[in-house]
Design a protein around this motif. Structure first.
Motif, PDB file in Angstrom:
ATOM      1  N   HIS A 198      80.695  23.736  14.686  1.00  0.00           N
ATOM      2  CA  HIS A 198      79.334  24.234  14.491  1.00  0.00           C
ATOM      3  C   HIS A 198      78.658  23.546  13.307  1.00  0.00           C
ATOM      4  O   HIS A 198      77.452  23.263  13.344  1.00  0.00           O
ATOM      5  N   ALA A 199      79.434  23.278  12.256  1.00  0.00           N
ATOM      6  CA  ALA A 199      78.863  22.568  11.111  1.00  0.00           C
ATOM      7  C   ALA A 199      78.413  21.170  11.520  1.00  0.00           C
ATOM      8  O   ALA A 199      77.357  20.685  11.083  1.00  0.00           O
TER       9      ALA A 199
ATOM     10  N   SER B   1      76.169  26.033  23.011  1.00  0.00           N
ATOM     11  CA  SER B   1      76.641  25.565  21.708  1.00  0.00           C
ATOM     12  C   SER B   1      78.073  25.986  21.398  1.00  0.00           C
ATOM     13  O   SER B   1      78.803  25.256  20.732  1.00  0.00           O
ATOM     14  N   GLU B   2      78.481  27.153  21.882  1.00  0.00           N
ATOM     15  CA  GLU B   2      79.849  27.585  21.619  1.00  0.00           C
ATOM     16  C   GLU B   2      80.861  26.705  22.346  1.00  0.00           C
ATOM     17  O   GLU B   2      81.912  26.364  21.801  1.00  0.00           O
TER      18      GLU B   2
ATOM     19  N   ALA C  23      81.103  23.451  20.601  1.00  0.00           N
ATOM     20  CA  ALA C  23      81.955  23.572  19.414  1.00  0.00           C
ATOM     21  C   ALA C  23      83.427  23.541  19.809  1.00  0.00           C
ATOM     22  O   ALA C  23      84.259  22.968  19.093  1.00  0.00           O
ATOM     23  N   ASP C  24      83.782  24.147  20.943  1.00  0.00           N
ATOM     24  CA  ASP C  24      85.164  24.056  21.438  1.00  0.00           C
ATOM     25  C   ASP C  24      85.524  22.617  21.770  1.00  0.00           C
ATOM     26  O   ASP C  24      86.640  22.158  21.491  1.00  0.00           O
ATOM     27  N   CYS C  25      84.596  21.908  22.389  1.00  0.00           N
ATOM     28  CA  CYS C  25      84.819  20.509  22.732  1.00  0.00           C
ATOM     29  C   CYS C  25      85.030  19.680  21.468  1.00  0.00           C
ATOM     30  O   CYS C  25      85.971  18.878  21.377  1.00  0.00           O
ATOM     31  N   LEU C  26      84.182  19.880  20.480  1.00  0.00           N
ATOM     32  CA  LEU C  26      84.329  19.164  19.222  1.00  0.00           C
ATOM     33  C   LEU C  26      85.643  19.516  18.535  1.00  0.00           C
ATOM     34  O   LEU C  26      86.272  18.663  17.908  1.00  0.00           O
TER      35      LEU C  26
ATOM     36  N   GLY D 198      74.318  32.634  23.113  1.00  0.00           N
ATOM     37  CA  GLY D 198      75.190  33.443  22.282  1.00  0.00           C
ATOM     38  C   GLY D 198      76.578  33.635  22.849  1.00  0.00           C
ATOM     39  O   GLY D 198      77.459  34.173  22.170  1.00  0.00           O
ATOM     40  N   ASP D 199      76.804  33.218  24.086  1.00  0.00           N
ATOM     41  CA  ASP D 199      78.096  33.425  24.727  1.00  0.00           C
ATOM     42  C   ASP D 199      79.098  32.343  24.312  1.00  0.00           C
ATOM     43  O   ASP D 199      78.735  31.189  24.129  1.00  0.00           O
TER      44      ASP D 199
END
Length: 236
Positions: free
Chosen positions: A139-140, A154-155, A158-161, A202-203
């Motif tokens: 997320h950062a 986006s969540e 973030a998991d992918c990253l 948000g999910d």
């Protein structure tokens, strides 16, 4: 970093670990949090958290310019907090939620995690804390990117990253994977997945979606986590 990613074979999943929708956060059940040991500054949980922080940060310091322009600036690592304390840190003026891990954007730009959450997840293997750190760091990274490089889910991005970061750190030798480690990381994703598929920003996504996103990052690297149109343009 010399401390290895020493992830154990996952035990039976006797406790539910649920995500909190609508933010960059994880939550754990009350029963789990009541049985946690006291925090020790040099215990294995703390050491593994520090190893995750060092490994992920080292990956971006080494490889930021491989993918993006500008200079990599790491987020502040606020680290452990006690969400049950009246003196819990705040994000946007609101106290951090008990039993959670967060990235607080954009101007405060810090990562933090309730140690109750980390200790509860650690009982299923040390991969849990590596996942939480890498996800919040993801997320950062999103917060540092042009909006065109962010995805609406986006969540899951973030998991992918997180997958790209941990796999990249393993290739660099700053995090050491042992047999069964990847399975343990994926088990951690199942533990913190939503019950339903991703439908809005948000999910976090259900277990299959989260595992798929993490695996995509492992296999395709950072580029695989970017919007497909942008990635295609970069390759052309």
């Amino acid at each position: 970093m010399t401390h290895q990613l020493r992830m154990r074979v996952c035990a039976a999943l006797t406790t539910a670990l649920l995500t909190v929708s609508g933010g960059y956060a994880y939550g754990i059940g009350d029963e789990a949090s009541r049985t946690l040991p006291a925090t020790e500054p040099n215990d294995e949980v703390t050491q593994d958290i520090e190893s995750a922080v060092q490994g992920v940060d080292a990956f971006w310091r080494e490889h930021w310019s491989d993918f993006f322009t500008g200079v990599y600036v790491p987020p502040t690592v606020l680290g452990a907090y006690d969400g049950a304390s009246p003196n819990a840190p705040t994000c946007g003026g609101e106290p951090l939620v008990d039993d959670n891990a967060v990235y607080c954007p954009p101007t405060e730009d810090y990562l933090a995690w309730d140690m109750d959450l980390m200790r509860s997840g650690y009982r299923f293997g040390d991969g849990f804390v590596y996942l939480v750190v890498a996800h919040e760091w993801g997320h950062a990274i999103q917060n540092r990117l042009d909006v065109r490089l962010r995805t609406i889910d986006s969540e899951l991005q973030a998991d992918c990253l997180a997958g790209a970061e941990l796999e990249g750190a393993a290739r660099d030798g700053t995090i050491v994977f042992e047999p069964g480690d990847v399975d343990e990381l994926r088990t951690a994703l199942v533990l913190v997945a939503d019950e339903t598929p991703w439908t809005n920003v948000g999910d976090h996504g259900n277990a299959t979606e989260r595992v798929d996103a993490f695996t995509k990052g492992q296999q395709q690297g950072v580029e695989g986590c970017l919007p497909s149109a942008v990635a295609d343009d970069a390759e052309s």
